[in-house]
Design a protein around this motif. Structure first.
Motif, PDB file in Angstrom:
ATOM      1  N   GLU A 202       0.806  -1.221   0.000  1.00  0.00           N
ATOM      2  CA  GLU A 202       0.000   0.000   0.000  1.00  0.00           C
ATOM      3  C   GLU A 202       0.842   1.275   0.000  1.00  0.00           C
ATOM      4  O   GLU A 202       0.288   2.381  -0.057  1.00  0.00           O
ATOM      5  CB  GLU A 202      -0.932  -0.019   1.218  1.00  0.00           C
ATOM      6  CG  GLU A 202      -1.882  -1.205   1.197  1.00  0.00           C
ATOM      7  CD  GLU A 202      -2.593  -1.416   2.526  1.00  0.00           C
ATOM      8  OE1 GLU A 202      -2.589  -0.470   3.354  1.00  0.00           O
ATOM      9  OE2 GLU A 202      -3.134  -2.510   2.752  1.00  0.00           O
ATOM     10  N   SER A 203       2.160   1.133   0.047  1.00  0.00           N
ATOM     11  CA  SER A 203       3.018   2.315   0.004  1.00  0.00           C
ATOM     12  C   SER A 203       3.150   2.875  -1.412  1.00  0.00           C
ATOM     13  O   SER A 203       3.650   3.987  -1.587  1.00  0.00           O
ATOM     14  CB  SER A 203       4.408   1.993   0.566  1.00  0.00           C
ATOM     15  OG  SER A 203       5.107   1.094  -0.272  1.00  0.00           O
ATOM     16  N   PHE A 204       2.681   2.127  -2.425  1.00  0.00           N
ATOM     17  CA  PHE A 204       2.699   2.655  -3.786  1.00  0.00           C
ATOM     18  C   PHE A 204       1.714   3.811  -3.879  1.00  0.00           C
ATOM     19  O   PHE A 204       0.581   3.714  -3.405  1.00  0.00           O
ATOM     20  CB  PHE A 204       2.332   1.561  -4.792  1.00  0.00           C
ATOM     21  CG  PHE A 204       3.491   0.706  -5.195  1.00  0.00           C
ATOM     22  CD1 PHE A 204       4.032   0.797  -6.470  1.00  0.00           C
ATOM     23  CD2 PHE A 204       4.072  -0.176  -4.297  1.00  0.00           C
ATOM     24  CE1 PHE A 204       5.115   0.024  -6.844  1.00  0.00           C
ATOM     25  CE2 PHE A 204       5.150  -0.956  -4.659  1.00  0.00           C
ATOM     26  CZ  PHE A 204       5.685  -0.850  -5.939  1.00  0.00           C
ATOM     27  N   VAL A 205       2.140   4.888  -4.509  1.00  0.00           N
ATOM     28  CA  VAL A 205       1.319   6.089  -4.626  1.00  0.00           C
ATOM     29  C   VAL A 205       0.719   6.173  -6.017  1.00  0.00           C
ATOM     30  O   VAL A 205       1.430   6.058  -7.023  1.00  0.00           O
ATOM     31  CB  VAL A 205       2.162   7.355  -4.340  1.00  0.00           C
ATOM     32  CG1 VAL A 205       1.321   8.607  -4.544  1.00  0.00           C
ATOM     33  CG2 VAL A 205       2.729   7.306  -2.931  1.00  0.00           C
ATOM     34  N   GLY A 206      -0.607   6.367  -6.097  1.00  0.00           N
ATOM     35  CA  GLY A 206      -1.252   6.532  -7.387  1.00  0.00           C
ATOM     36  C   GLY A 206      -1.294   5.246  -8.186  1.00  0.00           C
ATOM     37  O   GLY A 206      -1.015   4.147  -7.688  1.00  0.00           O
ATOM     38  N   TRP A 207      -1.669   5.393  -9.474  1.00  0.00           N
ATOM     39  CA  TRP A 207      -1.875   4.241 -10.346  1.00  0.00           C
ATOM     40  C   TRP A 207      -0.544   3.634 -10.783  1.00  0.00           C
ATOM     41  O   TRP A 207       0.420   4.328 -11.046  1.00  0.00           O
ATOM     42  CB  TRP A 207      -2.650   4.674 -11.589  1.00  0.00           C
ATOM     43  CG  TRP A 207      -2.946   3.543 -12.531  1.00  0.00           C
ATOM     44  CD1 TRP A 207      -4.068   2.768 -12.559  1.00  0.00           C
ATOM     45  CD2 TRP A 207      -2.098   3.034 -13.569  1.00  0.00           C
ATOM     46  NE1 TRP A 207      -3.981   1.813 -13.547  1.00  0.00           N
ATOM     47  CE2 TRP A 207      -2.779   1.960 -14.179  1.00  0.00           C
ATOM     48  CE3 TRP A 207      -0.822   3.384 -14.027  1.00  0.00           C
ATOM     49  CZ2 TRP A 207      -2.240   1.229 -15.244  1.00  0.00           C
ATOM     50  CZ3 TRP A 207      -0.273   2.661 -15.078  1.00  0.00           C
ATOM     51  CH2 TRP A 207      -0.984   1.603 -15.672  1.00  0.00           C
ATOM     52  N   GLY A 208      -0.505   2.297 -10.856  1.00  0.00           N
ATOM     53  CA  GLY A 208       0.566   1.652 -11.590  1.00  0.00           C
ATOM     54  C   GLY A 208       1.553   0.810 -10.825  1.00  0.00           C
ATOM     55  O   GLY A 208       2.153   1.256  -9.854  1.00  0.00           O
ATOM     56  N   HIS A 209       1.692  -0.451 -11.274  1.00  0.00           N
ATOM     57  CA  HIS A 209       2.779  -1.366 -10.931  1.00  0.00           C
ATOM     58  C   HIS A 209       2.717  -1.972  -9.531  1.00  0.00           C
ATOM     59  O   HIS A 209       3.631  -2.714  -9.169  1.00  0.00           O
ATOM     60  CB  HIS A 209       4.134  -0.694 -11.152  1.00  0.00           C
ATOM     61  CG  HIS A 209       4.367  -0.272 -12.569  1.00  0.00           C
ATOM     62  ND1 HIS A 209       4.381  -1.158 -13.627  1.00  0.00           N
ATOM     63  CD2 HIS A 209       4.547   0.964 -13.115  1.00  0.00           C
ATOM     64  CE1 HIS A 209       4.591  -0.497 -14.754  1.00  0.00           C
ATOM     65  NE2 HIS A 209       4.683   0.780 -14.473  1.00  0.00           N
ATOM     66  N   GLU A 210       1.665  -1.720  -8.765  1.00  0.00           N
ATOM     67  CA  GLU A 210       1.571  -2.422  -7.482  1.00  0.00           C
ATOM     68  C   GLU A 210       1.334  -3.917  -7.713  1.00  0.00           C
ATOM     69  O   GLU A 210       1.713  -4.750  -6.879  1.00  0.00           O
ATOM     70  CB  GLU A 210       0.473  -1.820  -6.597  1.00  0.00           C
ATOM     71  CG  GLU A 210      -0.956  -2.136  -6.993  1.00  0.00           C
ATOM     72  CD  GLU A 210      -1.468  -1.275  -8.139  1.00  0.00           C
ATOM     73  OE1 GLU A 210      -2.566  -1.589  -8.644  1.00  0.00           O
ATOM     74  OE2 GLU A 210      -0.795  -0.310  -8.530  1.00  0.00           O
ATOM     75  N   ASP A 211       0.735  -4.267  -8.863  1.00  0.00           N
ATOM     76  CA  ASP A 211       0.547  -5.680  -9.189  1.00  0.00           C
ATOM     77  C   ASP A 211       1.872  -6.316  -9.612  1.00  0.00           C
ATOM     78  O   ASP A 211       2.202  -7.436  -9.198  1.00  0.00           O
ATOM     79  CB  ASP A 211      -0.511  -5.860 -10.270  1.00  0.00           C
ATOM     80  CG  ASP A 211      -0.445  -4.818 -11.378  1.00  0.00           C
ATOM     81  OD1 ASP A 211       0.564  -4.093 -11.467  1.00  0.00           O
ATOM     82  OD2 ASP A 211      -1.413  -4.730 -12.164  1.00  0.00           O
ATOM     83  N   SER A 212       2.668  -5.607 -10.408  1.00  0.00           N
ATOM     84  CA  SER A 212       3.991  -6.110 -10.795  1.00  0.00           C
ATOM     85  C   SER A 212       4.878  -6.293  -9.570  1.00  0.00           C
ATOM     86  O   SER A 212       5.621  -7.274  -9.453  1.00  0.00           O
ATOM     87  CB  SER A 212       4.660  -5.142 -11.772  1.00  0.00           C
ATOM     88  OG  SER A 212       3.885  -4.979 -12.938  1.00  0.00           O
ATOM     89  N   ASP A 213       4.794  -5.347  -8.650  1.00  0.00           N
ATOM     90  CA  ASP A 213       5.571  -5.439  -7.416  1.00  0.00           C
ATOM     91  C   ASP A 213       5.218  -6.706  -6.643  1.00  0.00           C
ATOM     92  O   ASP A 213       6.105  -7.410  -6.139  1.00  0.00           O
ATOM     93  CB  ASP A 213       5.318  -4.205  -6.549  1.00  0.00           C
ATOM     94  CG  ASP A 213       5.877  -4.356  -5.144  1.00  0.00           C
ATOM     95  OD1 ASP A 213       7.115  -4.317  -5.008  1.00  0.00           O
ATOM     96  OD2 ASP A 213       5.085  -4.526  -4.200  1.00  0.00           O
TER      97      ASP A 213
END
Length: 277
Positions: A202-213
């Motif tokens: 949840e530390s990802f900000v905004g759209w994008g790449h949290e699924d890749s992470d």
């Protein structure tokens, strides 16, 4: 091959009740109904709540609604909360604008194997066809061959063979790991593996790449990737592109974590311990 004894489908949504209705109704029509639905709501308003209440009243499978306040794009948190509310040993993540085919659950169940995740793909629908599907309540998975071909020739679907062919379950393991082309709109992961890496970050900000992470960290934890192509495709309803202001910075985080062999999410499932479902 071991089958998942209990499947939970976690469907993310945000203020699009017409699309959510189409997706959930397609879930109701699955050939395999041995699963539950968790709607992971990233802050939708009353219209979506009313829609979910109406769906729950006629659901042939268990259906839960997990809501969080609208504080910007927080899909990772919604998916984590959906996971924590789920009873299943195997979690299938599905977006609230991605309509599953009739055998979606059955095919994911057949591909479920300890030590692996399954990454599915999507078929894109045009804006025109999406508007028609939602306005006329068209059952796209139930369309005949002729209609599917007609919509493909009109440019209303970007693929069609994937709706008609089924690739055998053998030979799906990706020996060479890649985190690219991962879509959490159609992704199946064992719950134990999600817990091992602390879920979505949840530390990802905004759209994008949290699924890749997530997939990078699962790989570092020993989880390999299976390809769900020609088996688990979903029909992706058109929508305007989300703002991608943070995409490049999020991608840099993924690349760094791939290099560092990071396993744990900075802020994930464990940070919600003690919350009521």
């Amino acid at each position: 091959m071991q089958q998942a004894p209990t499947i939970s489908v976690v469907i993310t949504t945000y203020n699009r009740p017409d699309a959510l209705t189409a997706v959930v109704e397609a879930c109701f029509l699955q050939d395999d109904k041995n699963f539950e639905i968790i709607i992971a709501d990233d802050g939708s308003g009353a219209n979506t709540r009313d829609c979910i209440d109406a769906l729950r009243a006629r659901a042939p499978v268990p259906l839960k609604h997990v809501w969080q306040p609208d504080e910007g794009f927080r899909a990772a948190m919604a998916r984590n909360r959906g996971t924590l509310a789920a009873n299943g040993d195997y979690i299938i993540f599905l977006d609230g604008d991605c309509i599953p085919q009739r055998d979606f659950i059955a095919r994911h169940r057949a591909l479920a194997q300890p030590g692996f995740l399954v990454s599915g793909s999507r078929i894109l629908l045009s804006q025109r066809f999406t508007d028609q599907v939602l306005a006329e309540h068209i059952d796209v998975p139930g369309l005949g061959l002729f209609d599917k071909l007609r919509y493909r020739l009109r440019g209303d679907m970007n693929k069609v063979l994937q709706l008609m062919l089924r690739w055998p379950d053998l030979g799906r393991i990706r020996r060479k790991f890649s985190w690219r082309r991962i879509k959490s709109c159609n992704l199946a992961v064992w719950r134990a593996d999600l817990e091992k890496v602390n879920g979505f970050d949840e530390s990802f900000v905004g759209w994008g790449h949290e699924d890749s992470d997530l997939v990078v960290r699962l790989f570092h934890a020993g989880v390999l990737r299976k390809d769900g192509a020609l088996a688990t495709e979903v029909l992706h309803l058109w929508h305007r592109e989300a703002k991608r202001d943070e995409e490049s910075s999020n991608r840099k985080v993924v690349l760094q974590r791939a290099a560092d062999k990071t396993i744990q999410a900075t802020r994930g499932l464990r940070e919600h311990q003690g919350e009521s479902a």
